[in-house]
Each structure stands twice: as structure tokens, then as C-alpha cells.
Design an enzyme around this catalytic site. Sequence first.
Site, PDB file in Angstrom:
ATOM      1  N   LYS A   8       8.232 -38.737 -39.055  1.00 34.66           N
ATOM      2  CA  LYS A   8       9.472 -39.474 -38.453  1.00 34.66           C
ATOM      3  C   LYS A   8       9.619 -40.638 -39.352  1.00 34.66           C
ATOM      4  O   LYS A   8      10.788 -41.246 -39.473  1.00 34.66           O
ATOM      5  CB  LYS A   8       9.318 -39.652 -36.974  1.00 34.66           C
ATOM      6  CG  LYS A   8       9.217 -38.380 -36.144  1.00 34.66           C
ATOM      7  CD  LYS A   8       8.888 -38.826 -34.646  1.00 34.66           C
ATOM      8  CE  LYS A   8       9.088 -37.579 -33.770  1.00 34.66           C
ATOM      9  NZ  LYS A   8       7.635 -36.761 -34.192  1.00 34.66           N
ATOM     10  N   CYS A  63       5.553 -34.629 -27.937  1.00 36.42           N
ATOM     11  CA  CYS A  63       5.393 -33.311 -28.240  1.00 36.42           C
ATOM     12  C   CYS A  63       4.575 -32.587 -27.233  1.00 36.42           C
ATOM     13  O   CYS A  63       4.083 -31.378 -27.300  1.00 36.42           O
ATOM     14  CB  CYS A  63       4.742 -33.054 -29.597  1.00 36.42           C
ATOM     15  SG  CYS A  63       3.312 -33.900 -29.962  1.00 36.42           S
TER      16      CYS A  63
END
Length: 381
Positions: A184, A307
Site C-alpha cells: 500500500k 484483511c
Amino acid sequence: MAAPIARGVRELLKVVDFAQVPRRHRYKKKWATTEPKFPASRLALQNFDMTYSVQFGDLWPSIRVSLLSEQKYGALVNNFGAWDNVSTNLEQLSARDFVNEAISRWELEPKNDLSSTPSPGCSPNLRCFTFSRGDISRFPPARLSSLGLLDYYLMDAASLLPVLALGLQPGDTVLDLCAAPGGKTLALLQTGCCRNLAANDLSTSRTGRLQKVLHSYVPQAIREGNQVRVTSWDGRKWGELEGDTYDRVLVDVPCTTDRHSLHEEENNIFQRSRKKERQMLPMLQAHLLAAGLLATKPGGHVVYSTCSLSHLQNEYVVQGTIELLANQYSIKVQVEDLSHFRKLFMDTFSFFPSCQVGELVIPNLIANFGPMYFCKMHRLP
């Protein structure tokens, strides 16, 4: 400042039943040699079967088999290389740029009432290729470009959604509070919008992995200039260190990493020795989100992501932390509606339709990405 957050989080955990169950015994339990010792991945599956079958009901069997099956990946094109040639090569593999396809489709749709139709609000300049639903092809390993940088970064394509949702604009100061292993962070840099990017992770070994990713994909002039700063500080204290500083903050917190926990024994949070750490995850997550919001300028934006499928780590943390900041600091935070992301990317991902706040990508056999939860917040001026 940390003490009021800690007290507030503890009170929050009592309300939402996060808190660790009190110990019944004062002595350390001795495991008999005859007692079965299940691998951590099996313990994770047992835990998920108990909790997620209740949370997701009839959807759980499909999510379960998808989690246990091979994951799909996306190829994030490196804009610091010859991205146009790389994109052409990926198209020749029958892969498609799901980001720009979705945005182009949105722009071509007739708008009956422009005032009520939200802009996609996506961070710009991101190119990520995936294979179509049901296509289980794999991308070949990335190659070095003439500049000595790798052509693309393989990642769960759903991991790009929090970065897209952050809605970066040119000249933004950006904080990636839990940055490692670096996918990211790399995506944030690919937008070309970061005037300054602080990439932090408490673990020095994980920031080592982050540095390797940056070295493989980002030119030296950017890595070693003033644009990127890599640190290994305690993210929970960021509100004290740099309060009211950043335009955009990404808080991608440590979580039960559901897919990893079902496939890998190494560093598995369901190991018996890590039971307390696992039970305290929501408290850690709430601390980190509170710190990220305090580090944001009034008027700035934060995206919280995990996640994990667990609503205890997702919606409950978001709602509880917003309440905490309102009560302890008189800071008002508003959750932004991301339902248009569901429509925008429905051809690539499967979304859970019933999140209280935020959006959740659920694994599906024909679109086996995720899980990935993300929620965008606006710190009101």
C-alpha cells in the site's frame, strides 16, 4: 494524551464485549503430552467456523471454501518505469486494468441527477491488472526495467481499494501508519500525489521488508530525498508525536490476517502462545485508529482497513473509536459513504452487502480476492 485513549479504549471494550475473559487459574497450565496439539491453521479454521458461521450465515460455506482455495493476484504497474509498455504486455496476457476500466465505465454512464451522484473520489494514476472472473491464470514474475526497477508489484488486488478510497490529491501530506510489508505504501507513491509520505511500522524487521520493496520499485532520488520517510515508531503514540499534521492517513492495522492464518504456520496469530495477543487485537486496532485520526488535520481524511472478516475488528473498532474521540477530545469524525465503490468495482470483487459502516470484500471462488475491509472517515473541522 495516550492515557485518556487507553482508558477510553478499555471502557469501549467492556461495552462491546472485546475484553479478555478473566483468568480462572493463577497457575500456568501444564499441557499433558497426550493432549492433542493442533496446528495453528487448524485452530484458525475452528475459530472461523464458530464465529463466521454466525456472522455470515448462509454465505459462510462459500467464503470458507474460497479462503481455503488458491488466492488471485493483481499486478500493480510501476509508474516509475515504462508503464505504457508494461500495460501493453499485461493486456497481451488477457489481463485488464480493473481500476481504469471501472472509472471509464462510470464516466460514460448517464447521470440523471449529477448533484446526487458521487464522484468516484479515487486516488489517481493507479493501474492494476487482474484476470477476469473465473480466470485462474497467474502473472509471471516481474522483470527489471532498463532503469533497474521492477515492472509491477503482485498483490491481492483488493488491497488497492483502501488506497483508492483515500482519494489522494496533488500536494497531500500522507501518513501510512502501519506500512509494512509495503504494497500500500508503494501504491500511495504511484499516485504521484504525495508531497511528503511518512511510512511507519513498529517492527524493524517488517520495515526492512518495506525498504526492500521501495528499493526494488522506487527511484533512488525519491527514496533518499525528503519525499519519503521510513520510521519504526509505536503508531499508538502518533497523535502525540505529530498531531493535526496530515491531509490523508492510512491505518491498515494488524489483524487476524484470515487467509494467511489458514495457510501458514509461521507467524500465525492462532498459535497457542499468541492467544492473549489475539484477544487484545481490537484494543490495539482502536488505539492505532485513534492515533491516526489525531494525526490528521481537521478537515482531513482517514481510511481504516484490515484483511479480516471479523466485525469485531472492523465496524466495531470504527464505531467505538469515533465515539471515543467525541467523548475524550470533542473531535467529531464522520464516516463517508463508500457504497458507490461496490457498484464501481462489482465486476472484479464480491462485496458483503450488509456492513454497518465501510465496505468488505469477501472471497469468492470466481473472484478469489480478499478479505479486505475498508472504511473512510472525515475529521470534521
